[in-house]
Design an enzyme around this catalytic site. Sequence first.
Site, PDB file in Angstrom:
ATOM      1  N   LYS A   1      44.534  52.199  41.681  1.00 56.84           N
ATOM      2  CA  LYS A   1      45.582  52.221  40.630  1.00 56.84           C
ATOM      3  C   LYS A   1      46.002  53.622  40.220  1.00 56.84           C
ATOM      4  CE  LYS A   1      44.541  47.702  38.710  1.00 56.84           C
ATOM      5  NZ  LYS A   1      43.183  47.488  39.244  1.00 56.84           N
TER       6      LYS A   1
HETATM    7  O1  LIG Z   1      46.680  42.812  36.959  1.00 57.23           O
HETATM    8  C1  LIG Z   1      45.587  43.111  37.452  1.00 57.23           C
HETATM    9  C2  LIG Z   1      45.442  44.089  38.421  1.00 57.23           C
HETATM   10  C3  LIG Z   1      44.206  44.314  38.966  1.00 57.23           C
HETATM   11  N1  LIG Z   1      43.114  43.618  38.573  1.00 57.23           N
HETATM   12  C4  LIG Z   1      41.820  43.885  39.257  1.00 57.23           C
HETATM   13  O2  LIG Z   1      41.396  42.692  39.920  1.00 57.23           O
HETATM   14  C5  LIG Z   1      40.000  42.506  39.757  1.00 57.23           C
HETATM   15  C6  LIG Z   1      39.718  41.248  38.975  1.00 57.23           C
HETATM   16  O3  LIG Z   1      38.326  41.039  38.863  1.00 57.23           O
HETATM   17  P1  LIG Z   1      37.719  39.623  38.356  1.00 57.23           P
HETATM   18  O4  LIG Z   1      36.260  39.907  38.203  1.00 57.23           O
HETATM   19  O5  LIG Z   1      38.004  38.596  39.422  1.00 57.23           O
HETATM   20  O6  LIG Z   1      38.382  39.295  37.069  1.00 57.23           O
HETATM   21  C7  LIG Z   1      39.476  43.782  39.118  1.00 57.23           C
HETATM   22  O7  LIG Z   1      39.145  44.680  40.150  1.00 57.23           O
HETATM   23  C8  LIG Z   1      40.671  44.317  38.356  1.00 57.23           C
HETATM   24  O8  LIG Z   1      40.619  45.718  38.228  1.00 57.23           O
HETATM   25  C9  LIG Z   1      43.251  42.664  37.615  1.00 57.23           C
HETATM   26  O9  LIG Z   1      42.271  41.986  37.223  1.00 57.23           O
HETATM   27  N2  LIG Z   1      44.504  42.422  37.084  1.00 57.23           N
END
Ligand SMILES: O=c1ccn([C@@H]2O[C@H](COP(=O)(O)O)[C@@H](O)[C@H]2O)c(=O)[nH]1
Length: 288
Positions: free
Chosen positions: A98
């Site tokens: 990001k």
């Molecule tokens: O809008 C967003 C963008 C990135 N993320 C990323 O995805 C994963 C979600 O992790 P979970 O444990 O499945 O919730 C994490 O790496 C975030 O940085 C997001 O959640 N939303």
Amino acid sequence: MTNMDKLYEAVAARGPVCVGLDTDFSYLPEGFAKAELTAGENIVRFNQAIVDATKSVAGCFKVQIAYYESLGLDGLNAYKKTLDYVKATGVPVIADIKRGDIAKTAEMYAKAHFEGDFEADFITLAPYMGLDSIKPYMPFVEEKGKGVFVLVRTSNPGAKDFEYEKLADGRHVYDMVGDKLNAMGKSCMGEHGYSSLGLVIGGTHIEEAAEIRARYKDSFFLIPGYGAQGGTAEDIAQYLSAGNGGVVNSSRGILLAYKKQPGVEFAQAAYNECVNMKEAIKNACDRL
Ligand SMILES: O=c1ccn([C@@H]2O[C@H](COP(=O)(O)O)[C@@H](O)[C@H]2O)c(=O)[nH]1
């Protein structure tokens, strides 16, 4: 063939599950860590077991750099080893970094994550600073087949703070961002009809799902929010196109699946969770 083409083919072959390697040391099962190893080394052992167990049902892996940066140099070593391990499997890997900064600095981020020690197939970018903060990545995209996923409509509750604001022409801010990125992505279309400039569309707000999918037919989506953040297969299916055109991330839901499957070994539990998720998404797509 671009990395986005390869991702499309990976999804066609193994489904849209993106296994999120957001590995916090506290996620390692009791008794797993070896005292003579560092936290980073133990995390790599855990990740390797997860990758081995899930690669047959994973469209891709996503490595969230924050979990590794938080451990300093030990963590960055673990990050590199995790990336290398995934790359050796041939399954596409997204580095969730990001980044978003002025063009000169973005040039350095592009070099840092598209070549050298931390080379990945895809990276994630934040577009708030404007299109000049995205352009420095494009030579790697247009000439080397790399891919980017840029935040458009995120999965967190705070998405409503800025992204949902309305412009004078009636569009949301996220529509404007998506429209500009979609236009920029026309310079790097792949064989399967998707641009190498993909969009991050959170799977937790579904009211606009059909509209967003229809608006960006040639944009591949990275869809976070499944599982731990409450996104369901029914919600997510609406962001896919006939089961492809996107990958659906789950991190905690897969890494911690063993806590919901008593007596099942953690890597086997992660595999079971991927299979359940893949089937649930497929069934939801079939019902659309
Ligand atoms: O809008 C967003 C963008 C990135 N993320 C990323 O995805 C994963 C979600 O992790 P979970 O444990 O499945 O919730 C994490 O790496 C975030 O940085 C997001 O959640 N939303």
